[in-house]
Design a protein around this motif. Structure first.
Motif, PDB file in Angstrom:
ATOM      1  N   ASN A 148       0.828  -1.215   0.000  1.00  0.00           N
ATOM      2  CA  ASN A 148       0.000   0.000   0.000  1.00  0.00           C
ATOM      3  C   ASN A 148       0.858   1.259   0.000  1.00  0.00           C
ATOM      4  OD1 ASN A 148      -2.415  -1.411   0.016  1.00  0.00           O
ATOM      5  ND2 ASN A 148      -2.524  -1.502   2.240  1.00  0.00           N
ATOM      6  N   GLU A 149       1.940   1.240   0.775  1.00  0.00           N
ATOM      7  CA  GLU A 149       2.852   2.394   0.826  1.00  0.00           C
ATOM      8  C   GLU A 149       3.537   2.591  -0.530  1.00  0.00           C
ATOM      9  OE1 GLU A 149       5.427   1.377   4.021  1.00  0.00           O
ATOM     10  OE2 GLU A 149       4.022   2.010   5.603  1.00  0.00           O
TER      11      GLU A 149
ATOM     12  N   GLU B 213       2.343   1.682  -3.420  1.00  0.00           N
ATOM     13  CA  GLU B 213       1.328   2.161  -4.357  1.00  0.00           C
ATOM     14  C   GLU B 213       1.133   3.669  -4.216  1.00  0.00           C
ATOM     15  OE1 GLU B 213      -3.354   1.301  -5.448  1.00  0.00           O
ATOM     16  OE2 GLU B 213      -2.137  -0.288  -4.526  1.00  0.00           O
ATOM     17  N   ASP B 214       1.161   4.160  -2.978  1.00  0.00           N
ATOM     18  CA  ASP B 214       1.045   5.605  -2.752  1.00  0.00           C
ATOM     19  C   ASP B 214       2.215   6.351  -3.396  1.00  0.00           C
ATOM     20  OD1 ASP B 214      -1.296   5.324  -1.348  1.00  0.00           O
ATOM     21  OD2 ASP B 214      -0.346   5.310   0.627  1.00  0.00           O
ATOM     22  N   LYS B 215       3.418   5.785  -3.272  1.00  0.00           N
ATOM     23  CA  LYS B 215       4.596   6.396  -3.892  1.00  0.00           C
ATOM     24  C   LYS B 215       4.431   6.462  -5.404  1.00  0.00           C
ATOM     25  CE  LYS B 215       8.053   4.954  -0.448  1.00  0.00           C
ATOM     26  NZ  LYS B 215       9.254   4.099  -0.245  1.00  0.00           N
TER      27      LYS B 215
ATOM     28  N   ARG C  18       1.644   6.577  -7.141  1.00  0.00           N
ATOM     29  CA  ARG C  18       0.637   7.581  -7.505  1.00  0.00           C
ATOM     30  C   ARG C  18       1.272   8.973  -7.535  1.00  0.00           C
ATOM     31  NH1 ARG C  18      -4.359   5.533  -7.804  1.00  0.00           N
ATOM     32  NH2 ARG C  18      -4.829   3.634  -6.623  1.00  0.00           N
ATOM     33  N   ILE C  19       2.116   9.250  -6.554  1.00  0.00           N
ATOM     34  CA  ILE C  19       2.778  10.556  -6.478  1.00  0.00           C
ATOM     35  C   ILE C  19       3.747  10.735  -7.642  1.00  0.00           C
ATOM     36  CG2 ILE C  19       4.434  11.918  -5.138  1.00  0.00           C
ATOM     37  CD1 ILE C  19       3.069  10.770  -2.593  1.00  0.00           C
TER      38      ILE C  19
ATOM     39  N   ASP D 133       3.415  17.210   0.796  1.00  0.00           N
ATOM     40  CA  ASP D 133       2.489  16.072   0.924  1.00  0.00           C
ATOM     41  C   ASP D 133       1.047  16.506   0.682  1.00  0.00           C
ATOM     42  OD1 ASP D 133       4.541  14.354   1.486  1.00  0.00           O
ATOM     43  OD2 ASP D 133       4.304  14.437   3.660  1.00  0.00           O
TER      44      ASP D 133
ATOM     45  N   GLN E 145       0.444  17.229  -3.036  1.00  0.00           N
ATOM     46  CA  GLN E 145       0.352  15.984  -3.789  1.00  0.00           C
ATOM     47  C   GLN E 145      -0.982  15.281  -3.522  1.00  0.00           C
ATOM     48  OE1 GLN E 145       3.970  14.194  -2.368  1.00  0.00           O
ATOM     49  NE2 GLN E 145       5.150  14.891  -4.122  1.00  0.00           N
ATOM     50  N   LYS E 146      -1.431  15.334  -2.274  1.00  0.00           N
ATOM     51  CA  LYS E 146      -2.720  14.744  -1.912  1.00  0.00           C
ATOM     52  C   LYS E 146      -3.849  15.403  -2.708  1.00  0.00           C
ATOM     53  CE  LYS E 146      -5.906  14.401   1.997  1.00  0.00           C
ATOM     54  NZ  LYS E 146      -6.134  14.804   3.406  1.00  0.00           N
TER      55      LYS E 146
ATOM     56  N   ILE F  45      -3.796  14.319  -6.327  1.00  0.00           N
ATOM     57  CA  ILE F  45      -4.340  12.966  -6.480  1.00  0.00           C
ATOM     58  C   ILE F  45      -5.865  13.013  -6.453  1.00  0.00           C
ATOM     59  CG2 ILE F  45      -4.569  10.720  -5.333  1.00  0.00           C
ATOM     60  CD1 ILE F  45      -1.632  11.061  -4.444  1.00  0.00           C
TER      61      ILE F  45
END
Length: 352
Positions: free
Chosen positions: A87-88, A90-92, A94-95, A342, A345-346, A349
């Protein structure tokens, strides 16, 4: 997202095959190496993601055939840890796949002005310059002062400086706005807390501009450099003011000892100011709303408060409060800037 990643992985492998053949022209090889380099980070993380996925799938198959015993429990715990890692990762990804700001790699010109609060505002402007100087040292960046006007009691009524280095704009672009300070000024005899402000404006350095900046269109004025309190610090007219007649943009520099050096510094500043004025005019004419980092991005926006009595810093754009003013004022600015990155970027997304 994964369709895009598979396309990128396929392209990455094709580039590797083309380079390994060794039959490319120098120009084509250079372009492919540059493209390969731009893909390496995201591909490396994606391959790690795929490896983790395989490990999770294999463990799940083993769990299906395993009886409920100690090994079964260990495998379940391992799946849980790997899923968290996945999951971590995957977040990277996406960014990394977010649209890049084309100016992030550029150097910046920062302007700090003492605003509300008289002498204390100028002193605080000096504190901000010192904070950014220490932050630049931590990041391995270099600072060159382009112009400075000293405050009568210390600090600066205005200071313009260039920060050069790796990806400076990507972090410093979050600093534009009004910075507010709450503390007992050195000039306060009764020990009362005062509130003062200084403004910070950050623009990326203009490398190329879409018109010829001719010296025929620039008026050059010279004057004596001045120090704290406005007194002249030399008898020669080494300070230079440049005015671009077609646009009315005017800048000055008096920090160097010679008129030639000040003229060169002022020209760098003038080029970036004209470049920014062109961008502002174009956006206004086309009715564009500039996508800023966090907040409105306006110079008049109050973005941060530095409360010295309580050792507290608050960034109003993301409602972040830290009792680490002592560290932040010494250049540990990532404590605030990274949460801002952060948050931006959020939001990107969420928009995408």
């Amino acid at each position: 997202m994964f369709e895009r990643l598979e396309i990128m992985l396929d392209r990455y492998k094709k580039i590797q095959d083309l380079i390994s053949q060794g039959s490319l022209e120098v120009k084509e090889m250079t372009l492919l190496l540059k493209e390969l380099s731009s893909l390496e980070e995201v591909i490396s993380i994606y391959l790690d993601y795929l490896k983790t996925s395989d490990e999770i799938n294999n463990l799940k198959k083993m769990i299906e055939t395993e009886e409920s015993n100690e090994l079964f429990i260990m495998m379940k715990e391992e799946v849980s840890l790997l899923s968290k890692k996945q999951n971590e990762t995957e977040d990277k990804l996406r960014i990394l796949l977010l649209p890049k700001d084309p100016n992030d790699d550029k150097n910046v010109i920062v302007s700090i002005k003492g605003a509300t609060g008289g002498d204390e505002a100028n002193i605080f402007a000096g504190d901000l310059f010192r904070m950014y100087s220490k932050y630049a040292d931590i990041k391995g960046w270099k600072i060159k002062v382009l112009d400075a006007s000293f405050g009568e009691r210390g600090g600066y009524s205005n200071i313009d400086f260039l920060i050069s280095g790796d990806k400076v704009y990507s972090l410093m672009k979050y600093e534009s706005g009004v910075h507010r300070v709450q503390r007992v000024p050195e000039t306060e005899s009764l020990g009362r807390v005062h509130t003062s402000t200084s403004t910070v404006y950050v623009q990326y350095e203009a490398e190329d501009i879409d018109f010829d900046l001719s010296w025929d269109d620039i008026r050059v004025d010279t004057f004596c450099s001045s120090g704290p309190g406005g007194q002249s610090v030399n008898t020669t007219q080494s300070a230079v003011r440049l005015t671009h007649i077609p646009t009315g943009v005017s800048v000055a520099s008096q920090v160097a000892k010679s008129q030639y050096e000040n003229k060169d510094l002022a020209f760098s500043l003038l080029k970036s100011r004209i470049h920014q004025s062109i961008i502002d005019k174009k956006e206004k004419e086309e009715g564009l709303i500039r996508k800023t980092t966090v907040g409105t991005g306006e110079r008049a926006e109050k973005i941060r408060t530095y409360n010295f009595p309580q050792n507290r810093v608050t960034d109003h754009r993301i409602s972040l409060t830290l009792n680490r003013l002592d560290a932040i004022i010494e250049g540990k600015l990532d404590l605030i800037i990274l949460p801002l990155v952060d948050e931006f970027q959020k939001r990107l997304i969420e928009e995408s």
